[in-house]
Every structure is written in C-alpha cells, then in structure tokens.
Design a protein around this motif. Structure first.
Motif, PDB file in Angstrom:
ATOM      1  N   GLY A 144      41.126 -29.238  93.269  1.00 25.96           N
ATOM      2  CA  GLY A 144      41.374 -29.558  91.876  1.00 25.96           C
ATOM      3  C   GLY A 144      40.850 -30.938  91.538  1.00 25.96           C
ATOM      4  O   GLY A 144      40.238 -31.620  92.365  1.00 25.96           O
ATOM      5  N   THR A 148      44.758 -27.375  96.525  1.00 26.65           N
ATOM      6  CA  THR A 148      44.100 -26.104  96.221  1.00 26.65           C
ATOM      7  C   THR A 148      42.726 -26.032  96.876  1.00 26.65           C
ATOM      8  O   THR A 148      42.097 -27.048  97.160  1.00 26.65           O
ATOM      9  N   ASN A 203      49.512 -29.414  90.124  1.00 28.09           N
ATOM     10  CA  ASN A 203      48.720 -28.519  89.275  1.00 28.09           C
ATOM     11  C   ASN A 203      48.421 -27.181  89.937  1.00 28.09           C
ATOM     12  O   ASN A 203      48.197 -26.181  89.250  1.00 28.09           O
ATOM     13  N   VAL A 236      46.920 -21.476  80.685  1.00 20.63           N
ATOM     14  CA  VAL A 236      47.564 -20.583  81.661  1.00 20.63           C
ATOM     15  C   VAL A 236      48.472 -19.563  80.996  1.00 20.63           C
ATOM     16  O   VAL A 236      49.089 -18.746  81.678  1.00 20.63           O
ATOM     17  N   ASP A 250      48.354 -23.183  88.575  1.00 23.72           N
ATOM     18  CA  ASP A 250      47.345 -22.150  88.824  1.00 23.72           C
ATOM     19  C   ASP A 250      47.998 -20.832  89.233  1.00 23.72           C
ATOM     20  O   ASP A 250      47.591 -19.748  88.789  1.00 23.72           O
ATOM     21  N   LYS A 303      49.394 -18.606  86.347  1.00 22.27           N
ATOM     22  CA  LYS A 303      48.527 -17.967  85.349  1.00 22.27           C
ATOM     23  C   LYS A 303      48.498 -16.441  85.467  1.00 22.27           C
ATOM     24  O   LYS A 303      48.753 -15.741  84.468  1.00 22.27           O
ATOM     25  N   GLU A 358      41.318 -18.127  95.111  1.00 26.87           N
ATOM     26  CA  GLU A 358      41.914 -19.460  95.181  1.00 26.87           C
ATOM     27  C   GLU A 358      43.004 -19.458  96.244  1.00 26.87           C
ATOM     28  O   GLU A 358      43.693 -18.459  96.453  1.00 26.87           O
TER      29      GLU A 358
END
Length: 513
Positions: free
Chosen positions: A461, A457, A305, A69, A309, A312, A333
């Motif tokens: 994920g 997500t 997590n 990331v 994302d 990033k 996303e």
C-alpha cells in the motif's frame, strides 16, 4: 476517542495453525421480516480529534476512500467541543462535494440525557443539508450511549420526521417503543463487564446480535463490525484506561457473520479512533493527538488500510445479499497483520501505565493491559484471490506453506521474532511477494506494552505516516528517551533472513490436523 463501555465475548485459544474459510462457522441468527430491504454501511468517525481541520477539502480524502470501498455514510460522533460546529459544517460540505452522506451520532459521554431539546436543535441545524443521510425519507440520527433520553422531546424539538437509531442498551430496561432502530456497540468479545473474556465468562459478538434483534422485534438493527481493540492511556492523561479485547481474526470472522445475519445496516467501528486501535482510515488524515501516537506511530507506514481492503468485497456481498464475498474479488491481494512484540514481553520497568491510576470509576490499571494473555502470538493472513494459489509465510525464519482456494480465506501461523515476509505462488510462479517493514521484536516498543496491530498488504500500500499534529503528544508520559515524534519506519524493507525450517500445513479448505 472517549471512554467506551463495551460488553462482549471471545472463543478462547484458537489453534495457531487453524484454517478458516469463508464458509467458517457462524451463528445463524435471523432478522425479522417486514423491514425495508435497503442495506447501508456506515463508519464511525470521531469529530473530537479533528479540530485542526480548516477546509472542507481536509475531509475529501476520507470521503473518497470510504466511498471507494462501498461505505455509504459517516456517523459523525460529536461531543460538546468548541470546534464541533465548524467541523460539522466542513464535513457536511465535503460529503456533498464527494457524493457521500453523513449523519450525527451524539456522544453521551459528553452530552447529557437531560439535553433532549438541545440534541433536537442540533439535528435541525444540519437536517436540510444536501449530504444529510435520509432513511425512509426521515433524517437519520444516532448516538453513542444515551439511555434515558426523552425521545418524544427530541422528536418535538427537531420538528420533522427523524429515523432515530441510537446506541441504547436493551439490558438497561430502556423504553424502545419510540426508536426506529438500534446501534449495537458490542463489536468485540468480552466478559460482559468491559474486560476481556475469561474461561466460563465469555460473551460473543453474536450473542450481542441476538440480544438486540430480540429486543427490536423487527425494527432496524445496526450491526457492529470492528477489527481490533487496544488502548493504553496511563496516568499522563485524565482518563486512564488500559485493556484489550481479543481481536486476532475478528475482522475476517465478523464480516462472514454479518453476511449470514443480513442486518439492515452495518456500522464499522471505527474510521479514526486511533486511541483504541480500531481505526480503518488513514493516519495522515489531519487530526490532533490525545496521546495515542505512542502506540500508533511505530505502526505508521503501513497502518490499518489493509483491513479496509478486506472490507470491500464483503461490503459488496452484503449489499447484494450474497453469502460470500468471493464473486466480488476481482484482483489478487494478501493482507497480513500481527502485533509488534510477543504478548509475554515484560515492560513494567519502563511502561507509562506502571503507576497506579484511577479513572474515576474505581478501576485501577497496571502497566500490562488487561486481557493481554488472551491475544494469540500469531501472524494473521487473509488472502483475496481470483484463483487457487500457494501462500508462504516466513515468520522469523520459519516458513509456513499452504494451498488455498480462490476467494477470501484466512490463516494464522505462530509468530516468530524477526523479519516477516510473504509470498503467493500460482502454477509455480510467484505472483505476489514482499517483506514487511516491521520486524517482530522481543522487547518493548518505546518502553511500552504495545498491542496495536501492524497491517501490511501485497501488493504494498501507500506510505501513510502521521502528520505533525497527530504526533504532538508522542513524548507525553514516555519513560524512555530514544523514541521521538517522527515517523519511525524507513521505506526500505528489511532484507530477507535465512530460512531455518519449513513447515507444510494443511490446505486452507481442509480441516486442521
């Protein structure tokens, strides 16, 4: 981790249906000119809970995920644990094997400011390793706390140039003439006295930026970015602490602030501090359990997590000097998060913190965490889209629908008890959809007040449950007996529930009405 002392703010009570675009309001604080233009991103990594790691490869997944990331280096927070040197060696070796950098961050909750020579000797011990971060051809060194440390003695003990950027506090009157920069730990809003902000007594993270920037007079600033804060250690441990800082959409809003701020460095707080719920790394990374599993395990199969994302494209924009992450979004996303219960649930009869506990500083804690009333009962959504789309959120049977532009945008809608499901449509076609594994319940998770965030997500994920070592203290202090030290969520989502009502809300790029 340890007992952090934080000083920060909060703008109270955002409207639940408020749109926030990337161009949202941020304070325009300028960084002094004349410093190097290289921009690096660090993530704070707690070595104190990694005593069960045996091989350098045990750190590989952390290194690879962070690098993927755009994180440049881990700040390895160390106390004086017996396993510290073993784990530092493994971490340095793994970083070298994965083309990452690391540096030591001395935790002065455990180190003493009178130990300047010992601190310098520890720096020297690792300074020549291939993975050691160098800045301006100097060995990079940081800290948590440490005001009063003899910096001259430290430098002499190292015996080679260091870039010293500790977490000293300008408000303490500390001499800053011998530092190269400063880390600001004020990553959450507060009242300035380690409690949640209250009306008329609120210090924002941007306020902290200004304090540090003014004090540094052009030296390097390490700006903090953090997604959350909730901790709930009761009398079952020796360092009882029980509070939260209002976080809600802090992660998204703060990234937008730092793109405007343009500091030389950013430090993500944190990678793996599960005890304070601001972790962004994977739960399955080997670690020991200090009791935090009680409010982490129920969130396990979709941990934090998704927050990583989101970081990033913002990290890519930061390094490029861009004011927006939008040019760096290459796929669609949706990231969503919410607490597992409404803020007003009453868990006093079963909560582990209900017994009065003294943390040694004279502060006493009851079951309900300080600051609970300033957390919004909302579902928070960040869309990272390559082109405009429509987002639908079904929270407990009420569907909220809104149009959003391409790029990074955020939204919050009222939390509804029950199933949570999400859908993204483009040109009348569903491109992303899914139902969260975690329902919102009108009750107490394992008998506790749990203000941790469940993060999911679309697309889904990977499953990421705690390992046995991370669950070892799960039942310590629990007052209910129907919760066990095993991953708590199944792999099959709950079925969609019947829609009760549909609410169309303003497009995300339009003023809220």
């Amino acid at each position: 981790m340890v007992f952090y002392v934080v000083y920060l703010p909060y703008l109270l009570a955002v409207l639940c249906i408020l749109s926030r675009a990337v161009s949202g309001v941020v304070r325009n604080v300028s960084i002094a000119q004349g410093q190097s233009t290289d921009r690096l991103v660090f993530s704070h990594f707690i070595i104190g809970i990694t005593g069960d790691r045996r091989f350098a490869s045990d750190y590989d997944d952390d290194m690879k995920r962070a690098k993927s990331v755009g994180i440049d280096a881990f700040a390895l927070n160390i106390g004086v644990d017996a396993h510290t040197d073993v784990q530092l060696q493994l971490a340095y070796n793994s970083a070298a094997n994965n083309d990452m950098k690391v540096f030591i961050s001395f935790d002065f909750n455990w180190w003493d400011v009178e130990q300047a020579v010992q601190v310098g000797q520890k720096v020297t011990q690792y300074a020549s390793r291939p993975a050691q971060l160098l800045v301006d051809d100097k060995v990079f060194v940081s800290s948590f706390g440490g005001d009063g440390l003899n910096v001259t003695a430290l430098r002499e003990a190292v015996g080679r140039p260091i870039f010293f950027a500790p977490n000293f506090h300008p408000s303490y009157g500390t001499d800053l003439s011998l530092v190269d920069g400063l880390l600001n730990w004020m990553a959450w809003p507060s009242n300035g006295k380690n409690k949640a902000p209250t009306p008329g007594n609120s210090i924002s993270v941007a306020d902290g930026d200004q304090i540090y920037i003014n004090a540094l007079s052009g030296k390097a600033y390490i700006a903090p970015v953090s997604p959350w804060f909730f901790t709930h250690f009761g009398p079952e441990v020796s360092y009882s602490k029980n509070w939260n800082f209002p976080s809600d959409l802090l992660w998204f809003d703060r990234w937008n602030e730092v793109l405007v701020l343009k500091p030389r460095f950013i430090e993500i707080l944190t990678w793996n501090d599960f005890g304070e719920c601001h972790y962004t790394g994977p739960l399955k990374s080997p670690h020991t359990d200090n009791g935090a599993s009680k409010w982490v395990n129920d969130i396990c199969l979709r941990p934090h997590n998704g927050w990583l994302d989101i970081s990033k494209p913002f990290i890519a924009a930061f390094k490029a000097g861009d004011a927006s992450p939008n040019p760096h979004i290459s796929y669609d996303e949706l990231v969503y998060w919410y607490r597992p219960t409404p803020r007003g649930v009453d868990c006093d009869s079963t909560d582990t913190c209900m017994v009065l506990a003294n943390n040694g500083s004279g502060d006493y804690f009851l079951g309900r965490p300080d600051g609970w009333q300033y957390m919004q009962d909302s579902v928070f959504v960040v869309s990272l889209l390559t082109s405009p789309a429509t987002v639908r959120i079904n929270s407990g049977g009420t569907v909220y629908s809104y149009d959003t532009l391409a790029g990074a945008n955020s939204r919050e809608v009222p939390m509804g008890v029950g199933t949570q499901s999400f859908e993204v449509l483009r040109n009348g076609r569903t491109i992303l959809s899914g139902t969260s594994l975690k329902q919102i319940v009108n009750g107490c998770v394992c008998g506790l007040y749990n203000f941790n965030a469940y993060v999911g997500t679309l697309p889904d994920g990977l499953s990421d449950p705690l390992r046995p070592g991370g669950l070892a203290a799960f039942e310590q202090g629990l007052n209910v007996h129907n919760c066990h030290a095993t991953p708590s969520l199944g792999i099959i989502p709950h079925p969609n529930i019947t829609t009760q009502s549909t609410v169309s809300i303003a497009p995300v790029n339009s003023p809220a009405k």
